[in-house]
Design a protein around this motif. Structure first.
Motif, mmCIF file in Angstrom:
data_model
loop_
_atom_site.group_PDB
_atom_site.id
_atom_site.type_symbol
_atom_site.label_atom_id
_atom_site.label_comp_id
_atom_site.label_asym_id
_atom_site.label_seq_id
_atom_site.Cartn_x
_atom_site.Cartn_y
_atom_site.Cartn_z
ATOM 1 N N ASP A 1 0.832 -1.211 0.000
ATOM 2 C CA ASP A 1 0.000 0.000 0.000
ATOM 3 C C ASP A 1 0.864 1.258 0.000
ATOM 4 O O ASP A 1 0.432 2.314 -0.437
ATOM 5 C CB ASP A 1 -0.915 0.006 1.238
ATOM 6 N N ARG A 2 2.081 1.139 0.527
ATOM 7 C CA ARG A 2 2.967 2.298 0.645
ATOM 8 C C ARG A 2 3.527 2.730 -0.704
ATOM 9 O O ARG A 2 3.629 1.934 -1.639
ATOM 10 C CB ARG A 2 4.132 1.967 1.584
ATOM 11 N N LYS A 3 3.899 3.997 -0.763
ATOM 12 C CA LYS A 3 4.566 4.559 -1.950
ATOM 13 C C LYS A 3 6.024 4.844 -1.596
ATOM 14 O O LYS A 3 6.436 4.771 -0.452
ATOM 15 C CB LYS A 3 3.864 5.844 -2.400
ATOM 16 N N GLY A 4 6.792 5.197 -2.605
ATOM 17 C CA GLY A 4 8.196 5.527 -2.382
ATOM 18 C C GLY A 4 9.052 4.279 -2.416
ATOM 19 O O GLY A 4 8.718 3.277 -3.064
ATOM 20 N N LYS A 5 10.178 4.328 -1.704
ATOM 21 C CA LYS A 5 11.094 3.192 -1.683
ATOM 22 C C LYS A 5 10.465 2.020 -0.928
ATOM 23 O O LYS A 5 9.987 2.168 0.187
ATOM 24 C CB LYS A 5 12.410 3.580 -1.013
ATOM 25 N N ILE A 6 10.480 0.866 -1.563
ATOM 26 C CA ILE A 6 9.913 -0.346 -0.966
ATOM 27 C C ILE A 6 11.001 -1.404 -0.843
ATOM 28 O O ILE A 6 11.737 -1.678 -1.794
ATOM 29 C CB ILE A 6 8.751 -0.895 -1.834
ATOM 30 N N ARG A 7 11.096 -1.996 0.338
ATOM 31 C CA ARG A 7 12.097 -3.048 0.555
ATOM 32 C C ARG A 7 11.518 -4.395 0.132
ATOM 33 O O ARG A 7 10.418 -4.773 0.551
ATOM 34 C CB ARG A 7 12.496 -3.089 2.037
ATOM 35 N N ILE A 8 12.266 -5.120 -0.679
ATOM 36 C CA ILE A 8 11.824 -6.395 -1.220
ATOM 37 C C ILE A 8 12.620 -7.536 -0.589
ATOM 38 O O ILE A 8 13.835 -7.456 -0.443
ATOM 39 C CB ILE A 8 12.012 -6.438 -2.766
ATOM 40 N N ILE A 9 11.915 -8.594 -0.212
ATOM 41 C CA ILE A 9 12.545 -9.825 0.272
ATOM 42 C C ILE A 9 12.305 -10.892 -0.796
ATOM 43 O O ILE A 9 11.158 -11.216 -1.117
ATOM 44 C CB ILE A 9 11.950 -10.287 1.621
ATOM 45 N N GLU A 10 13.377 -11.444 -1.328
ATOM 46 C CA GLU A 10 13.275 -12.418 -2.413
ATOM 47 C C GLU A 10 13.881 -13.754 -1.992
ATOM 48 O O GLU A 10 15.067 -13.852 -1.685
ATOM 49 C CB GLU A 10 14.007 -11.905 -3.662
ATOM 50 N N VAL A 11 13.024 -14.777 -1.963
ATOM 51 C CA VAL A 11 13.479 -16.151 -1.763
ATOM 52 C C VAL A 11 13.668 -16.731 -3.158
ATOM 53 O O VAL A 11 12.711 -16.843 -3.912
ATOM 54 C CB VAL A 11 12.465 -16.983 -0.960
ATOM 55 N N GLU A 12 14.876 -17.079 -3.493
ATOM 56 C CA GLU A 12 15.238 -17.428 -4.872
ATOM 57 C C GLU A 12 14.265 -18.430 -5.509
ATOM 58 O O GLU A 12 14.010 -19.505 -4.989
ATOM 59 C CB GLU A 12 16.653 -18.006 -4.904
#
Length: 409
Positions: free
Chosen positions: A179-190
């Motif tokens: 829902d947030r805008k701007g920089k978003i932190r992503i967690i990626e499980v390969e």
């Protein structure tokens, strides 16, 4: 503004920072630093604890761009001073295991059943995950566990990075758009899961160790799963294994045979309870007949049983009294009970055969005054309870003397 060091490296245990503010939160001292390793309560994950200059950090909260560290006592260092902070690493790593475990579990539920995660809570002992699914079976839970633990045993890398812009996020095909805008932190499980998250996570899925779903239940239109990961799962396995081992040793059977053995024991217990109930019924009937036959008080052919019970509870006496008035058409029972379960209190119970014309309801209301109590009931059986145990005999004597004055009107 506080720089969040845990976003770059969840494995940092110690750091140096500058004091920006010294404030009070609900009369407790608190500080804001220019950077921190302490994670604030957010996204279902609890805050970190630890120390700043050996002063315990009891809570960490987020207010806008600032991370506020609430302390057990005030920090001696002034504004712009450099301080050293250390987190409780055991607690942090536990949270990392649980949170990454949730990502893997949510990814598996989407992949297998298309069930979206609605909410997540990382609790002190167990974690909960609410999913958009009307029902879930034992077999589905097992299949979900198999999928999640396969991802763990594959020891897949986990990447954390920031992205900005809606198009970039759409291109990634996230499990759920933020829902947030701007920089978003992503967690990626390969090759498995992509999601937006600001929490702390392990570097590889293997560090999660194990995921175990311990409980599930329907909550409205959702299903709530309880699960544990890593060291929590090991601890859960340990105590359950010890319990099974102890039980199998006591029963001198193999642990693999416990299920059948318990089923047999429950069936035997059911049969024993049935036999015991029948035995108690016969014993109570024998006792009731004996009390009637031994009654020394007979008035116009009416047998009056006057007795105080000290070793029986109220329910036992009630059953015995009912037996007596059902066995004989000319019985009056005047009893008192010094119930140990009731402490110093007292109860009286008056009854008569239905064929008789006495009004036990009115009689007990008057007799109850001797035990400083109140009560009532039907014309043929009534009870009263009071706090004056020493008045029981007076109550029974009054009832015996005045019985003929209390007849049905």
């Amino acid at each position: 503004m506080t720089k969040r060091l845990y976003h770059q490296d969840s494995y940092l245990k110690e750091f140096k920072a500058k004091v920006l503010k010294k404030i009070k939160i609900d009369n407790q001292p608190a500080v804001v630093l220019d950077e921190t390793v302490f994670y604030p309560t957010s996204g279902g994950q609890p805050y970190d604890v630890g120390v700043i200059q050996d002063v315990p950090v009891v809570e960490v909260v987020e207010e806008g761009d600032e991370i506020i560290h609430i302390l057990k006592e005030e920090l001696k260092e002034e504004i712009n001073s450099e301080v050293i902070g250390k987190i409780d690493w055991e607690r942090r790593f536990d949270h990392m295991q649980q949170h990454l475990g949730q990502h893997i579990l949510s990814g598996a539920l989407i992949e297998i059943y298309g069930a979206e995660t609605v909410s997540f809570h990382l609790g002190e002992k167990v974690c909960t995950l609410d999913i958009a699914k009307e029902k879930i079976t034992e077999e589905e839970v097992k299949k979900t566990e198999e999928c999640t633990n396969e991802i763990i045993f594959n020891n897949r890398p986990v990447k954390c990075y920031f992205l900005e812009g809606e198009e970039e996020l759409k291109r990634l095909n996230l499990r759920k758009m933020p829902d947030r805008k701007g920089k978003i932190r992503i967690i990626e499980v390969e090759n498995f899961d992509l999601s937006a998250c600001g929490g702390t996570h392990c570097r590889t899925t293997g560090e999660v160790g194990l995921i175990k779903i311990t409980k599930w239940e329907k909550r409205g239109e959702k299903i709530r799963l309880e699960f544990i990961c890593g060291w929590r799962a090991w601890g859960d396995y340990f105590w359950k294994n010890e319990l099974i081992k102890n039980i199998s040793n006591k029963l001198t059977i193999k642990d693999s045979e416990l299920g059948e053995a318990i089923d047999r024991m429950l069936q035997e217990q059911k049969e024993i309870r049935k036999e015991l109930k029948e035995f108690k019924e016969k014993l109570q009937e024998y006792e009731a007949r004996n009390l009637i036959n031994e009654s020394s008080l007979v008035d116009d052919g009416i047998k009056i049983i006057k007795k105080v019970f000290e070793e029986k509870n109220f329910q036992e006496v009630m059953g015995l009294v009912q037996k007596m008035i059902n066995l004989d058409d000319s019985v009056v029972v005047l009893t008192g009970i010094k119930d140990k379960e009731e402490g110093e209190g007292a109860k009286i119970l008056f009854a008569c055969s239905r064929a008789l014309n006495y009004d036990m309801n009115r009689l007990i209301r008057e007799a109850g005054k001797f035990i400083e109590g109140r009560g009532g009931g039907a014309p043929n059986i009534a009870q009263a309870g009071g706090k004056r145990a020493e008045g029981i005999h007076e109550a029974l004597d009054f009832a015996l003397t005045n019985l003929k004055d209390f007849v049905k009107k």
